[in-house]
Design a protein around this motif. Structure first.
Motif, PDB file in Angstrom:
ATOM      1  N   HIS A 125       0.822  -1.209   0.000  1.00  0.00           N
ATOM      2  CA  HIS A 125       0.000   0.000   0.000  1.00  0.00           C
ATOM      3  C   HIS A 125       0.858   1.262   0.000  1.00  0.00           C
ATOM      4  O   HIS A 125       0.589   2.200  -0.757  1.00  0.00           O
ATOM      5  CB  HIS A 125      -0.929   0.005   1.216  1.00  0.00           C
ATOM      6  N   ILE A 132       2.276   2.247  -3.342  1.00  0.00           N
ATOM      7  CA  ILE A 132       1.303   2.921  -4.209  1.00  0.00           C
ATOM      8  C   ILE A 132       1.156   4.380  -3.798  1.00  0.00           C
ATOM      9  O   ILE A 132       1.212   5.291  -4.635  1.00  0.00           O
ATOM     10  CB  ILE A 132      -0.068   2.216  -4.145  1.00  0.00           C
ATOM     11  N   LEU A 133       0.992   4.613  -2.513  1.00  0.00           N
ATOM     12  CA  LEU A 133       0.778   5.968  -2.016  1.00  0.00           C
ATOM     13  C   LEU A 133       1.976   6.857  -2.315  1.00  0.00           C
ATOM     14  O   LEU A 133       1.820   8.034  -2.682  1.00  0.00           O
ATOM     15  CB  LEU A 133       0.494   5.935  -0.516  1.00  0.00           C
ATOM     16  N   VAL A 145      -7.454   7.127  -6.239  1.00  0.00           N
ATOM     17  CA  VAL A 145      -6.506   6.023  -6.036  1.00  0.00           C
ATOM     18  C   VAL A 145      -6.064   5.979  -4.569  1.00  0.00           C
ATOM     19  O   VAL A 145      -5.981   4.902  -3.958  1.00  0.00           O
ATOM     20  CB  VAL A 145      -5.286   6.173  -6.966  1.00  0.00           C
ATOM     21  N   THR A 170      -6.791   2.886  -1.964  1.00  0.00           N
ATOM     22  CA  THR A 170      -5.615   2.238  -1.389  1.00  0.00           C
ATOM     23  C   THR A 170      -5.678   2.244   0.138  1.00  0.00           C
ATOM     24  O   THR A 170      -5.403   1.228   0.790  1.00  0.00           O
ATOM     25  CB  THR A 170      -4.337   2.943  -1.866  1.00  0.00           C
ATOM     26  N   HIS A 176      -8.341  -0.114   1.463  1.00  0.00           N
ATOM     27  CA  HIS A 176      -7.843  -1.489   1.358  1.00  0.00           C
ATOM     28  C   HIS A 176      -6.815  -1.762   2.456  1.00  0.00           C
ATOM     29  O   HIS A 176      -6.819  -2.837   3.082  1.00  0.00           O
ATOM     30  CB  HIS A 176      -7.226  -1.702  -0.017  1.00  0.00           C
ATOM     31  N   LYS A 177      -5.957  -0.790   2.725  1.00  0.00           N
ATOM     32  CA  LYS A 177      -4.942  -0.938   3.767  1.00  0.00           C
ATOM     33  C   LYS A 177      -5.579  -1.231   5.122  1.00  0.00           C
ATOM     34  O   LYS A 177      -5.057  -2.041   5.902  1.00  0.00           O
ATOM     35  CB  LYS A 177      -4.105   0.341   3.845  1.00  0.00           C
ATOM     36  N   THR A 216     -13.428   1.431  -5.748  1.00  0.00           N
ATOM     37  CA  THR A 216     -12.367   0.696  -6.433  1.00  0.00           C
ATOM     38  C   THR A 216     -12.449   0.889  -7.936  1.00  0.00           C
ATOM     39  O   THR A 216     -11.423   1.087  -8.612  1.00  0.00           O
ATOM     40  CB  THR A 216     -12.449  -0.799  -6.085  1.00  0.00           C
ATOM     41  N   ILE A 256      -0.735  -2.472  -9.193  1.00  0.00           N
ATOM     42  CA  ILE A 256      -1.553  -1.561  -8.383  1.00  0.00           C
ATOM     43  C   ILE A 256      -3.022  -1.940  -8.488  1.00  0.00           C
ATOM     44  O   ILE A 256      -3.731  -2.071  -7.477  1.00  0.00           O
ATOM     45  CB  ILE A 256      -1.330  -0.098  -8.831  1.00  0.00           C
ATOM     46  N   LYS A 257      -3.489  -2.130  -9.711  1.00  0.00           N
ATOM     47  CA  LYS A 257      -4.901  -2.481  -9.902  1.00  0.00           C
ATOM     48  C   LYS A 257      -5.212  -3.858  -9.318  1.00  0.00           C
ATOM     49  O   LYS A 257      -6.305  -4.062  -8.765  1.00  0.00           O
ATOM     50  CB  LYS A 257      -5.245  -2.411 -11.397  1.00  0.00           C
ATOM     51  N   LEU A 299      -5.680  -3.421  -5.538  1.00  0.00           N
ATOM     52  CA  LEU A 299      -6.925  -2.723  -5.189  1.00  0.00           C
ATOM     53  C   LEU A 299      -8.147  -3.619  -5.413  1.00  0.00           C
ATOM     54  O   LEU A 299      -9.148  -3.488  -4.695  1.00  0.00           O
ATOM     55  CB  LEU A 299      -7.067  -1.440  -6.015  1.00  0.00           C
TER      56      LEU A 299
END
Length: 260
Positions: free
Chosen positions: A3, A6-7, A72, A76, A79-80, A89, A116-117, A120
């Motif tokens: 995660h 991505i961030l 995004v 993210t 999900h985290k 999503t 990434i996708k 997610l």
């Protein structure tokens, strides 16, 4: 793919920091109720967090890049913390494609987009304990006047004081609400909001100015005059503690009428 990776690739530290604080703080609060299932916590977290951040995500005047990055980041972070929302999503996955189509982020982001996708769209792991979150420190100061957008209306508030070691501001709302950002001229001699509920609130999470979520906008600094007729009534507490995520519900009784 993690995660935080991505961030970091979103290159939007302010948005990510503010959004992470909101999600972590509100998730921890909802998990503190005994006996709540994960599904109940999820239902209590996602809608109000999304409502606060819609001021950025749905803003007509916000840059497309900021909105795509916001979707995004939100997907993210949810999900985290163990949550999933199909609509969020889907918007995030579409935003990944748009960011790449317009070459708005790095080559690394584009190369890692399939991963990434995939993350997610995978099933998140529910948390088993309340997430840690840093102690809140507000950037607002006594005498600030701000506009706070709740749904499609704007509400002006005066900062009376800071609680603790600059943890959060204690604000008082002006009477009425506005269809667009109010001006200080419109607030001149306007009384404090009064109803069955108190007009003064200590607002945890009212932290950043400028506000990355675009919900809070500065109108004035070091303003010397608070809304008139705003002193507490007999039997009232000095102020009510709430969270910026829960502010729409906490203030509902104050703004039934008096629109401008």
């Amino acid at each position: 793919m993690r995660h935080q990776q991505i961030l970091d690739k979103l290159a939007a530290r302010g948005v990510v920091q503010a959004m992470n604080q909101d999600v972590a703080r509100w998730t921890g609060q909802q998990m503190s109720y005994p006996g709540r299932s994960h599904a109940e916590v999820e239902r209590a977290v996602i809608p109000p967090v999304l409502t606060r951040w819609r001021c950025l995500l749905d803003a007509a005047d916000a840059a497309a890049t900021a909105k795509h990055v916001g979707w995004v980041a939100l997907a993210t972070l949810l999900h985290k913390y163990g949550f999933h929302d199909g609509a969020i999503t889907a918007r995030a996955v579409a935003s990944v494609d748009e960011l790449n189509r317009h070459v708005l982020l790095s080559d690394t982001f584009e190369r890692r987009s399939p991963a990434i996708k995939a993350l997610l769209q995978s099933a998140p792991t529910p948390l088993t304990r309340r997430p840690p979150h840093p102690r809140t420190v507000t950037f607002l100061r006594p005498g600030d006047v701000v506009s706070i957008q709740l749904a499609d209306r704007f509400h002006a508030a005066f900062v009376h004081e800071l609680h603790g070691a600059n943890e959060f501001p204690v604000i008082e709302f002006y009477a009425g609400s506005f269809a667009q950002l109010p001006t200080m001229a419109q607030l001149a001699d306007r009384p404090a909001a009064q109803a069955d509920a108190r007009a003064r609130f200590g607002v945890v999470g009212l932290t950043f100015l400028p506000d990355p979520a675009r919900q809070v906008v500065a109108l004035a600094a070091q303003h010397a005059t608070a809304p008139p007729e705003g002193d507490p009534r007999a039997g009232d507490g000095l102020w009510t503690l709430t969270d910026i995520i829960d502010l729409p519900g906490a203030t509902a009784a104050l703004f039934d009428d008096g629109r401008d």
